[in-house]
Design a protein around this motif. Structure first.
Motif, PDB file in Angstrom:
ATOM      1  N   ASN A 232       0.816  -1.208   0.000  1.00 15.06           N
ATOM      2  CA  ASN A 232       0.000   0.000   0.000  1.00 15.06           C
ATOM      3  C   ASN A 232       0.855   1.266   0.000  1.00 15.06           C
ATOM      4  O   ASN A 232       1.723   1.450   0.851  1.00 15.06           O
ATOM      5  CB  ASN A 232      -0.910  -0.007   1.232  1.00 15.06           C
ATOM      6  N   GLY A 233       0.606   2.124  -0.980  1.00 21.28           N
ATOM      7  CA  GLY A 233       1.313   3.401  -1.055  1.00 21.28           C
ATOM      8  C   GLY A 233       2.594   3.382  -1.859  1.00 21.28           C
ATOM      9  O   GLY A 233       3.220   4.431  -2.058  1.00 21.28           O
TER      10      GLY A 233
ATOM     11  N   ALA B  37      -0.370  -4.388  -9.839  1.00 27.41           N
ATOM     12  CA  ALA B  37       0.293  -3.578  -8.818  1.00 27.41           C
ATOM     13  C   ALA B  37      -0.707  -2.727  -8.048  1.00 27.41           C
ATOM     14  O   ALA B  37      -0.618  -2.589  -6.826  1.00 27.41           O
ATOM     15  CB  ALA B  37       1.356  -2.694  -9.463  1.00 27.41           C
ATOM     16  N   ALA B  38      -1.685  -2.173  -8.755  1.00 27.08           N
ATOM     17  CA  ALA B  38      -2.706  -1.357  -8.092  1.00 27.08           C
ATOM     18  C   ALA B  38      -3.577  -2.204  -7.179  1.00 27.08           C
ATOM     19  O   ALA B  38      -4.038  -1.742  -6.129  1.00 27.08           O
ATOM     20  CB  ALA B  38      -3.568  -0.645  -9.141  1.00 27.08           C
ATOM     21  N   HIS B  39      -3.805  -3.451  -7.565  1.00 34.22           N
ATOM     22  CA  HIS B  39      -4.605  -4.373  -6.743  1.00 34.22           C
ATOM     23  C   HIS B  39      -3.999  -4.528  -5.352  1.00 34.22           C
ATOM     24  O   HIS B  39      -4.721  -4.681  -4.364  1.00 34.22           O
ATOM     25  CB  HIS B  39      -4.693  -5.730  -7.441  1.00 34.22           C
ATOM     26  N   TYR B  40      -2.682  -4.467  -5.266  1.00 34.90           N
ATOM     27  CA  TYR B  40      -2.000  -4.599  -3.980  1.00 34.90           C
ATOM     28  C   TYR B  40      -1.681  -3.256  -3.332  1.00 34.90           C
ATOM     29  O   TYR B  40      -0.902  -3.186  -2.386  1.00 34.90           O
ATOM     30  CB  TYR B  40      -0.722  -5.420  -4.140  1.00 34.90           C
ATOM     31  N   GLY B  41      -2.272  -2.181  -3.847  1.00 34.48           N
ATOM     32  CA  GLY B  41      -2.157  -0.882  -3.195  1.00 34.48           C
ATOM     33  C   GLY B  41      -1.129   0.050  -3.764  1.00 34.48           C
ATOM     34  O   GLY B  41      -0.922   1.147  -3.228  1.00 34.48           O
TER      35      GLY B  41
ATOM     36  N   LYS C  36     -12.192  -0.951  -9.873  1.00 29.61           N
ATOM     37  CA  LYS C  36     -12.328   0.017  -8.773  1.00 29.61           C
ATOM     38  C   LYS C  36     -10.963   0.412  -8.202  1.00 29.61           C
ATOM     39  O   LYS C  36     -10.778   0.537  -6.990  1.00 29.61           O
ATOM     40  CB  LYS C  36     -13.238  -0.543  -7.664  1.00 29.61           C
ATOM     41  N   LEU C  37     -10.014   0.648  -9.110  1.00 28.98           N
ATOM     42  CA  LEU C  37      -8.651   1.010  -8.715  1.00 28.98           C
ATOM     43  C   LEU C  37      -8.232   2.346  -9.325  1.00 28.98           C
ATOM     44  O   LEU C  37      -7.040   2.652  -9.385  1.00 28.98           O
ATOM     45  CB  LEU C  37      -7.672  -0.091  -9.171  1.00 28.98           C
ATOM     46  N   ARG C  38      -9.199   3.135  -9.767  1.00 26.21           N
ATOM     47  CA  ARG C  38      -8.881   4.397 -10.446  1.00 26.21           C
ATOM     48  C   ARG C  38      -8.048   5.312  -9.568  1.00 26.21           C
ATOM     49  O   ARG C  38      -7.166   6.035 -10.076  1.00 26.21           O
ATOM     50  CB  ARG C  38     -10.195   5.101 -10.849  1.00 26.21           C
ATOM     51  N   ASP C  39      -8.257   5.271  -8.251  1.00 29.79           N
ATOM     52  CA  ASP C  39      -7.518   6.170  -7.368  1.00 29.79           C
ATOM     53  C   ASP C  39      -6.053   5.786  -7.253  1.00 29.79           C
ATOM     54  O   ASP C  39      -5.254   6.546  -6.698  1.00 29.79           O
ATOM     55  CB  ASP C  39      -8.161   6.196  -5.976  1.00 29.79           C
TER      56      ASP C  39
ATOM     57  N   LEU D 173      11.601   5.113  -7.044  1.00 28.25           N
ATOM     58  CA  LEU D 173      10.534   4.130  -7.204  1.00 28.25           C
ATOM     59  C   LEU D 173      10.682   3.024  -6.161  1.00 28.25           C
ATOM     60  O   LEU D 173      11.793   2.643  -5.800  1.00 28.25           O
ATOM     61  CB  LEU D 173      10.585   3.512  -8.601  1.00 28.25           C
ATOM     62  N   ASP D 174       9.541   2.487  -5.719  1.00 33.46           N
ATOM     63  CA  ASP D 174       9.575   1.344  -4.816  1.00 33.46           C
ATOM     64  C   ASP D 174       9.793   0.047  -5.577  1.00 33.46           C
ATOM     65  O   ASP D 174      10.435  -0.881  -5.072  1.00 33.46           O
ATOM     66  CB  ASP D 174       8.271   1.265  -4.015  1.00 33.46           C
ATOM     67  N   SER D 175       9.242  -0.016  -6.784  1.00 32.27           N
ATOM     68  CA  SER D 175       9.452  -1.216  -7.596  1.00 32.27           C
ATOM     69  C   SER D 175       9.200  -0.928  -9.070  1.00 32.27           C
ATOM     70  O   SER D 175       8.493   0.023  -9.422  1.00 32.27           O
ATOM     71  CB  SER D 175       8.553  -2.369  -7.116  1.00 32.27           C
ATOM     72  N   ILE D 176       9.799  -1.757  -9.897  1.00 34.95           N
ATOM     73  CA  ILE D 176       9.604  -1.716 -11.346  1.00 34.95           C
ATOM     74  C   ILE D 176       9.202  -3.119 -11.766  1.00 34.95           C
ATOM     75  O   ILE D 176       9.915  -4.088 -11.477  1.00 34.95           O
ATOM     76  CB  ILE D 176      10.900  -1.311 -12.083  1.00 34.95           C
ATOM     77  N   ILE D 177       8.049  -3.262 -12.395  1.00 35.23           N
ATOM     78  CA  ILE D 177       7.640  -4.564 -12.935  1.00 35.23           C
ATOM     79  C   ILE D 177       7.326  -4.368 -14.407  1.00 35.23           C
ATOM     80  O   ILE D 177       6.616  -3.440 -14.789  1.00 35.23           O
ATOM     81  CB  ILE D 177       6.438  -5.159 -12.173  1.00 35.23           C
TER      82      ILE D 177
END
Length: 462
Positions: free
Chosen positions: A214-215, A232-236, A279-282, A303-307
């Motif tokens: 998250n974040g 990635a958005a699914h996990y925050g 429902k991940l638009r934010d 960056l925290d990660s690159i995939i």
């Protein structure tokens, strides 16, 4: 590690290499949640692990994210034949079993066979063999307070099933994995896809290997239709993407689905609407049309990660901005509509630039997760891309054909480059991967055509 309890982790029997390694998906999740795992034995190709964890809470955290994991149970008994298993359960300490046998707790026992099948009558007989257990509550088949699992393991070869199981297990089910997410994110139901959209199962595994939480700020520099951004958005994670393909990012390429080939893409077919669909638009920041071979990001971007899944030059072009002309000038009046020319961007250059970019922009401890194609006959782990500031954490194979596969590589940043450009160690095999691949395809087709002519000649000559 204090008082530990034994748990049985049961995996889906696919993408074995992605959980087979000690540094695979489940261990990445454990690192993310700071959970210590102790193995009774190191992972093998069996679809199960027997591990020691501190508590049910640790088990539930692992299951809350894992795509490879099917279920996790507190292990009450494990043996190579049923008589020994029953004896273990009869000798089970009271403090383990008693809290789950109270009169107000409903329960059920489920029988499962791996690489075998049995009738309901046979399964019921096995359930009744556990009648000595001191359960006092009512049996409830749907949503019971406690679920127990009896599993028989008959090996991995469905063609040589033994008469008796190799192993038998009994335990209290703690949690199921997240396999349902694969169906929820199926590409068949997704608004916007392309020819190379990543399978949702692999995309979610990649996000777990990257330890997206998250974040986090997550980038895909070869974003395509944005499948990895969805995971990635699914996990925050807050997600960014870049790609040189203007038509893809603006939803102007030809539709990928066969039934839509003669139509134009709908106006709302784009990456941001994929995020809206889930429902991940934010979590969506933006995607930009850009050449990943050029340093267009601010130098202080962290960056925290690159995939990512870079293009291999097979089903999608490998291009970067450039020209073979000696001198090029664009007038000011042409700039608004000018489309820069492109030149070949070799796989070796792509991988070298990607690792260098990760070194410059990942935080310490941040991860790069990327695919690399290989010829299986030529594969040597020493030839994989390496950088002194990046440590390779895992290396998993997905077989594509008899001759080719791709390796999912996870790197963790262990040092800062301190301003200097450090050369990436890269085998020459990546410089001509595309040429070698198509030469191989051409040779194989010529052999098939020759064989077909010989067969026809033989038949006609009878």
């Amino acid at each position: 590690m204090g008082n530990l309890k034994k748990y049985l982790i049961w995996f889906a029997n696919e993408h074995i290499d992605f959980r087979f390694q000690v540094s695979g998906e489940v261990v990445s999740i454990a690192n993310l949640f700071k959970i210590s795992i102790r193995w009774d034995e190191k992972p093998t190709n069996h679809p199960f692990w027997i591990v020691e964890l501190k508590s049910d809470n640790c088990a539930k955290k692992l299951a809350s994210r894992s795509i490879c994991l099917r279920s996790i149970s507190e292990l009450w008994g494990f043996a190579d034949e049923s008589e020994t298993l029953h004896q273990q359960l009869k000798n089970l300490p009271e403090h383990i079993i008693k809290p789950h046998c109270e009169p107000h707790l409903s329960f059920k026992i489920k029988v499962d066979m791996f690489c075998n099948s049995q009738t309901q009558a046979e399964k019921l007989k096995k359930i009744e063999s556990f009648s000595y257990l001191p359960f006092q509550g009512p049996v409830k088949l749907k949503n019971p307070d406690r679920s127990f699992q009896y599993t028989e393991y008959y090996g991995l070869d469905p063609n040589t099933v033994p008469s008796e199981p190799y192993y038998v297990f009994f335990g209290r089910l703690v949690s199921g994995g997240q396999r349902n997410t694969i169906t929820d994110m199926s590409l068949k139901k997704r608004k916007f896809i392309g020819n190379t959209s990543m399978d949702p199962q692999l995309a979610l595994i990649m996000a777990n290997l990257a330890k997206v939480s998250n974040g986090d700020l997550v980038l895909d520099p070869f974003v395509g239709s944005g499948s990895l951004l969805v995971a990635a958005a699914h996990y925050g994670g807050f997600v960014l993407g870049a790609d040189i393909d203007y038509l893809m990012l603006h939803g102007k390429t030809k539709p990928t689905r066969v039934q839509d080939r003669k139509k134009k893409r709908a106006p709302d077919e784009n990456i941001v609407n994929n995020l809206k669909q889930y429902k991940l638009r934010d979590r969506y920041l933006d995607v930009v049309i850009a050449d990943s071979s050029l340093p267009f990001w601010r130098s202080d971007l962290v960056l925290d990660s690159i995939i990512t899944d870079p293009p291999y030059g097979l089903r999608e072009a490998t291009e970067r901005i450039g020209t073979t002309k000696a001198e090029v000038s664009v007038s000011e009046s042409q700039l608004p509509t000018h489309i820069p020319s492109k030149v070949q961007y070799s796989l070796a250059q792509i991988l070298s630039d990607l690792l260098q970019f990760a070194t410059n922009h990942l935080k310490l401890g941040g991860r790069l997760v990327t695919w690399v194609p290989v010829f299986r006959s030529d594969y040597n782990s020493d030839d994989l891309p390496q950088h002194p500031c990046l440590e390779m954490i895992s290396n998993c194979e997905q077989i594509l054909s008899q001759f080719t596969s791709r390796r999912l590589l996870t790197y963790e940043k262990i040092a800062e480059p301190l301003g200097q450009k450090v050369e990436v160690n890269l085998s020459e095999s990546y410089s001509n991967f595309r040429e070698k691949y198509f030469n191989h395809v051409k040779t194989r087709r010529e052999k098939e055509n020759t064989a077909e002519v010989i067969i026809k000649t033989s038949v006609n000559g009878r």
